[in-house]
Scaffold this motif. Structure first.
Motif, PDB file in Angstrom:
ATOM      1  N   PHE A  97       0.808  -1.226   0.052  1.00  8.22           N
ATOM      2  CA  PHE A  97      -0.027  -0.056  -0.002  1.00  8.22           C
ATOM      3  C   PHE A  97       0.927   1.162  -0.048  1.00  8.22           C
ATOM      4  O   PHE A  97       0.821   2.287  -0.537  1.00  8.22           O
ATOM      5  N   PHE A  98       2.008   1.440   0.921  1.00  9.55           N
ATOM      6  CA  PHE A  98       2.763   2.484   1.014  1.00  9.55           C
ATOM      7  C   PHE A  98       3.662   2.514  -0.335  1.00  9.55           C
ATOM      8  O   PHE A  98       4.167   3.877  -0.502  1.00  9.55           O
ATOM      9  N   SER A  99       3.931   1.539  -0.861  1.00  8.12           N
ATOM     10  CA  SER A  99       4.523   1.576  -2.140  1.00  8.12           C
ATOM     11  C   SER A  99       3.819   2.393  -3.215  1.00  8.12           C
ATOM     12  O   SER A  99       4.534   2.981  -4.091  1.00  8.12           O
ATOM     13  N   VAL A 100       2.781   2.387  -3.130  1.00  8.27           N
ATOM     14  CA  VAL A 100       1.899   2.961  -4.498  1.00  8.27           C
ATOM     15  C   VAL A 100       1.383   4.180  -3.792  1.00  8.27           C
ATOM     16  O   VAL A 100       0.346   4.839  -4.585  1.00  8.27           O
ATOM     17  N   ALA A 101       1.370   4.486  -2.582  1.00  3.25           N
ATOM     18  CA  ALA A 101       0.926   5.656  -1.861  1.00  3.25           C
ATOM     19  C   ALA A 101       1.126   6.978  -2.640  1.00  3.25           C
ATOM     20  O   ALA A 101       0.100   7.742  -2.913  1.00  3.25           O
ATOM     21  N   PRO A 102       2.274   7.142  -3.054  1.00  3.82           N
ATOM     22  CA  PRO A 102       2.524   8.484  -3.689  1.00  3.82           C
ATOM     23  C   PRO A 102       1.587   8.461  -4.958  1.00  3.82           C
ATOM     24  O   PRO A 102       0.906   9.666  -5.547  1.00  3.82           O
ATOM     25  N   ILE A 103       1.593   7.513  -6.112  1.00  6.05           N
ATOM     26  CA  ILE A 103       0.886   7.763  -7.267  1.00  6.05           C
ATOM     27  C   ILE A 103      -0.437   7.525  -6.986  1.00  6.05           C
ATOM     28  O   ILE A 103      -1.364   8.203  -7.650  1.00  6.05           O
ATOM     29  N   THR A 104      -1.011   6.837  -5.842  1.00  7.01           N
ATOM     30  CA  THR A 104      -2.644   6.906  -5.480  1.00  7.01           C
ATOM     31  C   THR A 104      -3.038   8.274  -4.796  1.00  7.01           C
ATOM     32  O   THR A 104      -4.019   8.714  -5.367  1.00  7.01           O
ATOM     33  N   LEU A 105      -2.009   8.903  -4.295  1.00  5.86           N
ATOM     34  CA  LEU A 105      -2.126  10.223  -3.550  1.00  5.86           C
ATOM     35  C   LEU A 105      -2.455  11.074  -4.918  1.00  5.86           C
ATOM     36  O   LEU A 105      -3.460  11.943  -4.717  1.00  5.86           O
ATOM     37  N   LEU A 106      -1.802  11.039  -5.835  1.00  2.99           N
ATOM     38  CA  LEU A 106      -1.489  12.189  -7.011  1.00  2.99           C
ATOM     39  C   LEU A 106      -2.989  11.791  -7.636  1.00  2.99           C
ATOM     40  O   LEU A 106      -3.578  12.911  -7.807  1.00  2.99           O
ATOM     41  N   ILE A 107      -3.161  10.719  -7.924  1.00  2.00           N
ATOM     42  CA  ILE A 107      -4.578  10.321  -8.621  1.00  2.00           C
ATOM     43  C   ILE A 107      -5.648  10.826  -7.722  1.00  2.00           C
ATOM     44  O   ILE A 107      -6.779  11.201  -8.267  1.00  2.00           O
ATOM     45  N   LEU A 108      -5.700  10.660  -6.502  1.00  2.00           N
ATOM     46  CA  LEU A 108      -6.918  10.845  -5.619  1.00  2.00           C
ATOM     47  C   LEU A 108      -7.115  12.448  -5.731  1.00  2.00           C
ATOM     48  O   LEU A 108      -8.160  12.993  -5.723  1.00  2.00           O
ATOM     49  N   LEU A 109      -5.916  13.214  -5.456  1.00  2.00           N
ATOM     50  CA  LEU A 109      -6.017  14.491  -5.731  1.00  2.00           C
ATOM     51  C   LEU A 109      -6.733  15.242  -6.853  1.00  2.00           C
ATOM     52  O   LEU A 109      -7.527  16.100  -6.971  1.00  2.00           O
ATOM     53  N   MET A 110      -6.319  14.435  -8.083  1.00  2.00           N
ATOM     54  CA  MET A 110      -6.729  14.849  -9.426  1.00  2.00           C
ATOM     55  C   MET A 110      -8.050  14.579  -9.665  1.00  2.00           C
ATOM     56  O   MET A 110      -8.928  15.484 -10.002  1.00  2.00           O
ATOM     57  N   ILE A 111      -8.557  13.358  -8.928  1.00  2.00           N
ATOM     58  CA  ILE A 111     -10.102  12.885  -8.832  1.00  2.00           C
ATOM     59  C   ILE A 111     -10.990  14.009  -8.074  1.00  2.00           C
ATOM     60  O   ILE A 111     -12.048  14.283  -8.448  1.00  2.00           O
ATOM     61  N   ILE A 112     -10.439  14.428  -6.935  1.00  2.00           N
ATOM     62  CA  ILE A 112     -11.112  15.030  -6.030  1.00  2.00           C
ATOM     63  C   ILE A 112     -11.258  16.628  -6.773  1.00  2.00           C
ATOM     64  O   ILE A 112     -12.229  17.073  -6.556  1.00  2.00           O
ATOM     65  N   SER A 113     -10.130  16.985  -7.293  1.00  2.00           N
ATOM     66  CA  SER A 113     -10.160  18.175  -8.333  1.00  2.00           C
ATOM     67  C   SER A 113     -11.379  18.348  -9.324  1.00  2.00           C
ATOM     68  O   SER A 113     -12.238  19.124  -9.470  1.00  2.00           O
ATOM     69  N   ILE A 114     -11.395  17.159  -9.905  1.00  2.00           N
ATOM     70  CA  ILE A 114     -12.414  17.036 -10.911  1.00  2.00           C
ATOM     71  C   ILE A 114     -13.883  16.789 -10.325  1.00  2.00           C
ATOM     72  O   ILE A 114     -14.696  17.685 -10.712  1.00  2.00           O
ATOM     73  N   CYS A 115     -13.817  16.367  -9.243  1.00  2.00           N
ATOM     74  CA  CYS A 115     -15.162  16.139  -8.602  1.00  2.00           C
ATOM     75  C   CYS A 115     -15.837  17.263  -7.896  1.00  2.00           C
ATOM     76  O   CYS A 115     -16.995  17.720  -7.948  1.00  2.00           O
ATOM     77  N   ILE A 116     -14.673  18.264  -7.471  1.00  2.00           N
ATOM     78  CA  ILE A 116     -15.348  19.678  -7.008  1.00  2.00           C
ATOM     79  C   ILE A 116     -15.707  20.597  -8.256  1.00  2.00           C
ATOM     80  O   ILE A 116     -16.529  21.190  -8.068  1.00  2.00           O
ATOM     81  N   ALA A 117     -15.133  20.491  -9.366  1.00  2.00           N
ATOM     82  CA  ALA A 117     -15.496  21.141 -10.387  1.00  2.00           C
ATOM     83  C   ALA A 117     -17.157  20.637 -10.723  1.00  2.00           C
ATOM     84  O   ALA A 117     -18.025  21.281 -10.952  1.00  2.00           O
TER      85      ALA A 117
END
Length: 441
Positions: free
Chosen positions: A151-171
């Motif tokens: 989980f922690f090995s993929v955490a950076p890319i997961t967090l980046l994708i999460l932030l992108m999706i959240i930004s899209i969701c906010i819009a």
């Protein structure tokens, strides 16, 4: 409201995304574990089929799998648990393996497997053991990252994708909020437009409710304006009369023989003003009716009986016959308000009656309900005006009302008291014949 909708949509999106990430991670990690077990099983069975470890007399010094199999640890265990061979460590340094669960299962069932966690290394070691034909056990092991490490090995890319999706969701949530609230804004702008219909059928009840409330507010505002105008007019008339009489008396224009009459007229108008102000104050109190008003079971017949003495005095002044019929009837209400209700109804029947007329009060049970009925044979009310007699300051005969001291607020007070008691009031009247008013509790 917009911020609440936006925040909740974003919150739902974040919850859905996090739940999806966790769920997918668990699913794929379980698949990963299953695949490792299958690979170990295949490797162990392939080694078994080679018959490489068939003889306990084999010279283990000649066995060398360390260069051939770099990712697997191969251990050969004798029937007593002694380690005969290990491609990753010296057999002298290894303890007896008979207590290992995978070894025990292999001796009992022919094969066994086990997973052991290493918290310090943040890794998991997978073991698979198989029973050989000669009674010894061959065990294959490999290491893999633990769930946390994966989980922690993929955490950076997961967090980046999460932030992108959240930004899209906010819009998207902002756009959805605007679309959701636009019809409501349109409804607010078209409250006075009777032809406007809600864009969605789900909004039709809200639209109708808003229109109804808007109409009620406008009606209430108009009623307040009318009430203010009526109060001003009703107060102005006696005050003007008082002012005129006092000016005439002050300037000595009135002869001595007429002074008494003028003083009587002033006194009459002052009494009218006081009665009018008292009724206005009473209506204001009833408008602000307190839910804490004490209600109890009271006898309606007793209340009427106690009011008869004062009512009979007013009736006798005009030679009106006042009678009471009926029997004890209990209602759940406020004694003072009910007494006021009786007095206003009967006073009204006396005021709009003819000399030597009759007023009858009946208290009885009707279909299980207590009723109060006031019957007179007075002037009656035209059918065209019967729907308005409970309005404030509305009078059928203005000259008679003012002559007998009526303020035009008596029946308005009656209406309020009836509503406070959740009762119903019915009116039957014929011009020149009389009026019957019944209150059903």
């Amino acid at each position: 409201m917009k911020s609440k909708i936006n925040s909740r949509l974003v919150g739902i999106s974040i919850l859905a995304i996090v739940s999806t990430v966790i769920g997918i991670t668990l699913i794929y990690y379980n698949l990963f574990q299953t695949q490792i077990r299958q690979d170990l099983s295949i490797s162990a069975k392939l080694l078994k089929d080679t018959h490489y470890f068939e003889s306990v007399n084999i010279n283990t010094d000649t066995i060398n799998l360390s260069t051939d199999i770099t990712e697997l640890r191969v251990t050969w265990i004798d029937t007593d648990g002694t380690v005969l061979y290990d491609n990753d460590a010296s057999t002298q340094s290894l303890s007896n393996h008979m207590n290992r669960p995978e070894i025990q299962d292999a001796f009992l069932k022919g094969e066994g497997e086990c997973v052991r966690q290493s918290n310090t290394m943040n890794k998991s070691t997978y073991y698979y053991a198989v029973l050989l034909d000669n009674g010894t056990v061959l065990r294959i092991a490999t290491t893999a990252k633990s769930l946390g490490a994966v989980f922690f090995s993929v955490a950076p890319i997961t967090l980046l994708i999460l932030l992108m999706i959240i930004s899209i969701c906010i819009a998207i949530s902002h756009m959805l909020t605007m679309q959701l609230l636009k019809p409501i804004d349109q409804m607010a702008e078209n409250l006075e437009n009777s032809d406007y219909s809600a864009p969605y059928k789900e909004l039709e009840p809200i639209s109708e409710k808003l229109k109804s409330q808007h109409i009620d507010i406008l009606s209430a505002a108009k009623a307040r304006q009318d009430f203010t105008a009526n109060v001003s007019h009703e107060l102005k008339t006696p005050l003007t009369a008082i002012l005129g009489y006092t000016e005439l008396l002050e300037n000595g224009i009135v002869g001595k023989d007429k002074e008494k009459h003028f003083y009587q007229e002033i006194h009459k108008n002052v009494d009218r003003l006081l009665a009018l102000i008292n009724d206005i104050i009473r209506l204001s109190e009833l408008d602000r009716h307190n839910k804490e008003t004490i209600f109890e079971d009271v006898d309606l017949f007793t209340i009427v009986s106690e009011s008869m003495e004062l009512l009979r005095i007013n009736a006798n002044r005009r030679n009106i016959q006042l009678t009471l019929e009926g029997s004890s009837c209990f209602v759940h209400g406020n004694k003072d308000l009910l007494k006021e209700l009786v007095e206003n109804l009967v006073q009204n029947a006396i005021r709009y009656n003819n000399d030597f007329g009759k007023v009858k009060i009946v208290v009885e049970k009707e279909d299980g309900h207590s009723t109060l009925t006031v019957i007179d044979n007075g002037i009656g009310i035209p059918s065209s005006e019967q729907s308005r007699i409970f309005e404030r300051f509305y009078r059928v005969d203005k000259s008679r009302s003012k002559a007998t001291g009526g303020t035009g607020l008596g029946l308005a007070i009656v209406k309020h008291i009836v509503e406070i008691h959740n009762a119903k009031i019915n009116l039957v009247s014929s011009l020149g014949i009389g009026t019957t008013i019944k209150v059903l509790f």
